[in-house]
Design a protein around this motif. Structure first.
Motif, PDB file in Angstrom:
ATOM      1  N   TYR A 294       0.831  -1.215   0.000  1.00  0.00           N
ATOM      2  CA  TYR A 294       0.000   0.000   0.000  1.00  0.00           C
ATOM      3  C   TYR A 294       0.863   1.262   0.000  1.00  0.00           C
ATOM      4  CZ  TYR A 294      -3.519   3.380   1.494  1.00  0.00           C
ATOM      5  OH  TYR A 294      -4.351   4.484   1.570  1.00  0.00           O
ATOM      6  N   ILE A 295       1.866   1.287   0.861  1.00  0.00           N
ATOM      7  CA  ILE A 295       2.669   2.525   0.932  1.00  0.00           C
ATOM      8  C   ILE A 295       3.587   2.659  -0.282  1.00  0.00           C
ATOM      9  CG2 ILE A 295       2.547   2.965   3.406  1.00  0.00           C
ATOM     10  CD1 ILE A 295       5.090   1.617   3.876  1.00  0.00           C
ATOM     11  N   LYS A 296       3.994   1.527  -0.833  1.00  0.00           N
ATOM     12  CA  LYS A 296       4.849   1.597  -2.019  1.00  0.00           C
ATOM     13  C   LYS A 296       4.058   2.178  -3.193  1.00  0.00           C
ATOM     14  CE  LYS A 296       7.867  -1.165  -4.925  1.00  0.00           C
ATOM     15  NZ  LYS A 296       8.166  -2.481  -5.440  1.00  0.00           N
ATOM     16  N   ALA A 297       2.853   1.666  -3.396  1.00  0.00           N
ATOM     17  CA  ALA A 297       2.044   2.113  -4.544  1.00  0.00           C
ATOM     18  C   ALA A 297       1.733   3.600  -4.465  1.00  0.00           C
ATOM     19  CB  ALA A 297       0.754   1.299  -4.599  1.00  0.00           C
ATOM     20  N   ARG A 298       1.641   4.138  -3.261  1.00  0.00           N
ATOM     21  CA  ARG A 298       1.257   5.555  -3.100  1.00  0.00           C
ATOM     22  C   ARG A 298       2.419   6.456  -2.682  1.00  0.00           C
ATOM     23  NH1 ARG A 298      -2.130   2.045  -2.350  1.00  0.00           N
ATOM     24  NH2 ARG A 298      -4.239   2.169  -3.130  1.00  0.00           N
ATOM     25  N   GLU A 299       3.581   5.856  -2.632  1.00  0.00           N
ATOM     26  CA  GLU A 299       4.793   6.575  -2.208  1.00  0.00           C
ATOM     27  C   GLU A 299       4.587   7.306  -0.882  1.00  0.00           C
ATOM     28  OE1 GLU A 299       6.265   8.944  -5.395  1.00  0.00           O
ATOM     29  OE2 GLU A 299       6.454   7.224  -6.738  1.00  0.00           O
ATOM     30  N   LEU A 300       3.996   6.596   0.080  1.00  0.00           N
ATOM     31  CA  LEU A 300       3.735   7.200   1.392  1.00  0.00           C
ATOM     32  C   LEU A 300       4.927   6.963   2.318  1.00  0.00           C
ATOM     33  CD1 LEU A 300       0.084   5.876   1.786  1.00  0.00           C
ATOM     34  CD2 LEU A 300       0.762   8.235   1.310  1.00  0.00           C
ATOM     35  N   SER A 301       4.965   7.720   3.391  1.00  0.00           N
ATOM     36  CA  SER A 301       5.994   7.476   4.401  1.00  0.00           C
ATOM     37  C   SER A 301       5.339   7.518   5.786  1.00  0.00           C
ATOM     38  CB  SER A 301       7.093   8.536   4.300  1.00  0.00           C
ATOM     39  OG  SER A 301       6.509   9.802   4.416  1.00  0.00           O
ATOM     40  N   PHE A 302       6.100   7.077   6.777  1.00  0.00           N
ATOM     41  CA  PHE A 302       5.586   7.098   8.153  1.00  0.00           C
ATOM     42  C   PHE A 302       6.096   8.332   8.875  1.00  0.00           C
ATOM     43  CE2 PHE A 302       5.909   2.411   7.347  1.00  0.00           C
ATOM     44  CZ  PHE A 302       4.552   2.130   7.385  1.00  0.00           C
ATOM     45  N   THR A 303       5.265   8.880   9.760  1.00  0.00           N
ATOM     46  CA  THR A 303       5.675  10.059  10.520  1.00  0.00           C
ATOM     47  C   THR A 303       6.257   9.669  11.875  1.00  0.00           C
ATOM     48  OG1 THR A 303       3.716  11.037   9.517  1.00  0.00           O
ATOM     49  CG2 THR A 303       4.889  12.381  11.126  1.00  0.00           C
ATOM     50  N   THR A 304       5.543   8.811  12.587  1.00  0.00           N
ATOM     51  CA  THR A 304       5.942   8.507  13.971  1.00  0.00           C
ATOM     52  C   THR A 304       6.424   7.073  14.156  1.00  0.00           C
ATOM     53  OG1 THR A 304       3.646   7.895  14.365  1.00  0.00           O
ATOM     54  CG2 THR A 304       4.318  10.120  15.032  1.00  0.00           C
ATOM     55  N   PHE A 305       6.115   6.222  13.200  1.00  0.00           N
ATOM     56  CA  PHE A 305       6.346   4.785  13.346  1.00  0.00           C
ATOM     57  C   PHE A 305       7.848   4.505  13.308  1.00  0.00           C
ATOM     58  CE2 PHE A 305       5.118   0.428  11.313  1.00  0.00           C
ATOM     59  CZ  PHE A 305       5.112  -0.158  12.561  1.00  0.00           C
TER      60      PHE A 305
END
Ligand code: ADP
Length: 550
Positions: A294-305
């Motif tokens: 999911y995060i790869k497809a949307r190029e997302l990143s984590f803030t606190t994790f």
């Protein structure tokens, strides 16, 4: 106790029993405003605090008391990770009853077997598990009270359970003040069952004392490193091994809790992690693939994790590296078993490792880590001879410790042990610093001629190929060699990978005799009720496929 040397002089400290009720009392007293956030089955998010939870746990304890149950009686749950199940985690053992968490993903026959074997008198269930509760009601006459963990407006219109009680009505009618009783800390607190991949599930009965010591140990920096500054999301289910003890450790530390309910898809997990400021999570490897996709497809990143414990089965190196190098999340490998409450070893690095070259650190990280203080280990060969801790010699791992069982429920005391040690069924190496590497479960290890092959190692290397989504290695009977390895692979969506490509990739990376005789590409690999690959099913599925090794 009689085995121990007796001293004529005792310490003069208070002999206060270690009881689970103290955890929720502590959380409510000092962390009353700290949130517990739950994803419910309909997708909505429920939030309240430890203070609210304590009040409702007291109501539940009062309501249960009115059922006429006696101390030690079992109360079963079939529940997701959510706030009502969390309340049951304290109200049931806190009032002297025994929390019997049943894994609703088990086969229907095993569920009724467990309720019957545990002699559960009362069953609390999430509505998703109405069918399982109905089966218990039909087949276990001892289970007299059934409580649907929902609001009155959500009660099922039709059910075969007579006199089904609504949880919210049940607790609303009870007082929110309850005097948590004091009893001996060795009293039973919770009864979990093993997954029963071979034979019937076996009952693992924890005590208040074992749970409390496990909780103290779990929050330690070189264990799960949990503090009040954390936001903890247990992805590991509360119906299996007490969600690795996280509900109790979180209450001990006063950490905010995020309970993800049934939604394990990448989007739902990501939204909770980033939306609620999750710092730490834990679960088996298979559950994280959806989040990574999911995060790869949307190029997302984590803030606190920042960190996660992965265990239950070996964490693929590729997954560990992606979390660490691409997303900045430290994957801490962990090993344990239901019989160990379940924490055994944790792979935190130590001061002495600070200057190690990166390659050595990576090798260390891929081990399952060192024992948590309290766990003793022993490495034996098949004849019972002790083996060296040299990081090379493989043997059978035995453990002991204050949160390790000595017998299964309704079996004679001590009967799970061999010479005072619990056999883990795992084949491992141990290095001189006590870091263990799980080579295989003894029943999954592949014996080829006089050599053995670690199925975990073969899978791990195959999963380093970027087109491999998941790989499972199994031993298939062979007339000459006894067994030969066969690899079963789910390729990544849209990947074009052939058997020859993958064999060529493996060729330089593993020993010649470890090379799989065959590779089968499949759409699905059967997972068991705790998200682990069911190797026995795979073996059945591919047993007829002829091995080609000569
Ligand atoms: P089951 O999987 O039998 O239902 P458990 O959840 O208690 O029951 O599983 C314990 C077993 O899982 C261990 O004995 C070991 O074989 C395996 N296991 C746990 N953690 C790891 C790990 N990090 N790496 C490899 N195997 C693991």
């Amino acid at each position: 106790m009689s085995d121990y040397v007796q001293s004529p002089i005792s310490g003069r400290t208070m002999n206060r029993p270690l009881l689970i009720s103290s955890l929720i009392k502590n959380a409510a007293r000092y962390f009353s405003d700290v949130e517990i956030v739950s994803r419910m089955s309909d997708g909505t998010v429920h939030r309240y605090t430890y203070g609210d939870c304590h009040a409702r746990a007291q109501r539940l304890a009062n309501a249960l008391a009115q059922l006429g149950l006696s101390i030690g009686d079992r109360v079963a749950t079939l529940g997701w990770n959510n706030y009502r199940h969390f309340e049951a985690y304290f109200a049931i053992p806190g009032s002297g009853l025994v929390l019997n968490t049943i894994n609703p993903r088990l086969h229907a026959d095993q569920i009724t077997y467990i309720a019957d074997h545990a002699e559960a008198k009362c069953v609390l269930f999430d509505l998703s598990f109405l069918e399982q509760a109905e089966a218990i009601a039909a087949q276990c006459p001892g289970a007299a009270t059934f409580v649907a963990m929902c609001a009155a407006s959500e009660m099922p219109e039709r059910t075969s359970i007579s006199n089904l009680i609504c949880y919210e009505d049940f607790i609303a009618a009870a007082s929110d003040t309850y005097g948590w009783p004091e009893f001996d800390e060795t009293a039973a607190s919770a009864l979990c069952y093993t997954s029963g991949t071979t034979g019937n599930p076996k009952g693992v009965l924890y005590s208040h004392r074992s749970t409390m010591i496990h909780s103290y140990a779990e929050v330690m920096p070189d264990a799960f490193n949990i503090s009040s500054r954390d936001v903890i999301m247990p992805v590991v289910p509360m119906y299996h091994s007490n969600a690795w003890g996280l509900p109790y450790a979180s209450a001990l530390a006063g950490a905010k809790l995020v309970l993800p309910g049934p939604m394990m898809d990448g989007k739902s997990l990501y939204e909770l992690i980033d939306g609620e400021g999750v710092t730490f999570s834990a679960g088996v490897p298979t559950v994280w693939n959806g989040l990574l996709d999911y995060i790869k497809a949307r190029e997302l990143s984590f803030t606190t994790f920042k960190r996660m414990n992965i265990g239950g089965s070996a964490c693929p190196t590729a997954m560990m590296n992606t979390f660490r190098h691409t997303h900045g999340v430290d994957v801490i490998h962990a090993w344990g078993m239901t019989e160990m409450s379940p924490m055994g070893t944790i792979c935190t690095l130590q001061g002495r490792h600070a200057d190690l070259p990166e390659a050595d650190i990576q090798t260390l990280r891929e081990t399952q880590g060192h024992p948590v203080f309290g766990v003793d280990m022993l490495l034996l060969d098949d004849q019972g001879v002790e083996l060296p801790w040299d990081g090379k010699t493989t043997g059978n791992l035995f453990v002991k410790g204050p949160w390790v069982i000595d017998s299964y429920f309704k079996h004679p005391v001590g009967s799970a042990l061999e010479d005072g040690w619990l056999p883990t069924g795992d084949v491992v190496t141990i290095n001189s610093q006590g870091y263990i590497k799980i080579m295989d479960r003894s029943k999954d290890i592949i014996k080829s001629g006089d050599e053995w092959i670690s199925s975990i190692e073969v899978e791990n290397i195959a999963q380093l190929h970027e087109d491999v989504h998941q790989a499972a290695c199994i031993g298939i009977p062979h007339p000459k060699w006894g067994e030969r390895p066969v690899l079963v692979v789910i390729a990544r969506a849209e990947a074009e990978i052939s058997k020859d490509d993958l064999l060529a990739f493996l060729e330089d990376r593993i020993a010649k005799w470890w090379m799989p005789d065959d590779i089968h590409f499949v759409d699905t690999i059967d997972l068991g009720p705790t998200g682990k690959v069911l190797k026995n099913k795979l073996r059945d599925r591919f047993a007829k496929v002829e091995s080609t090794a000569t």
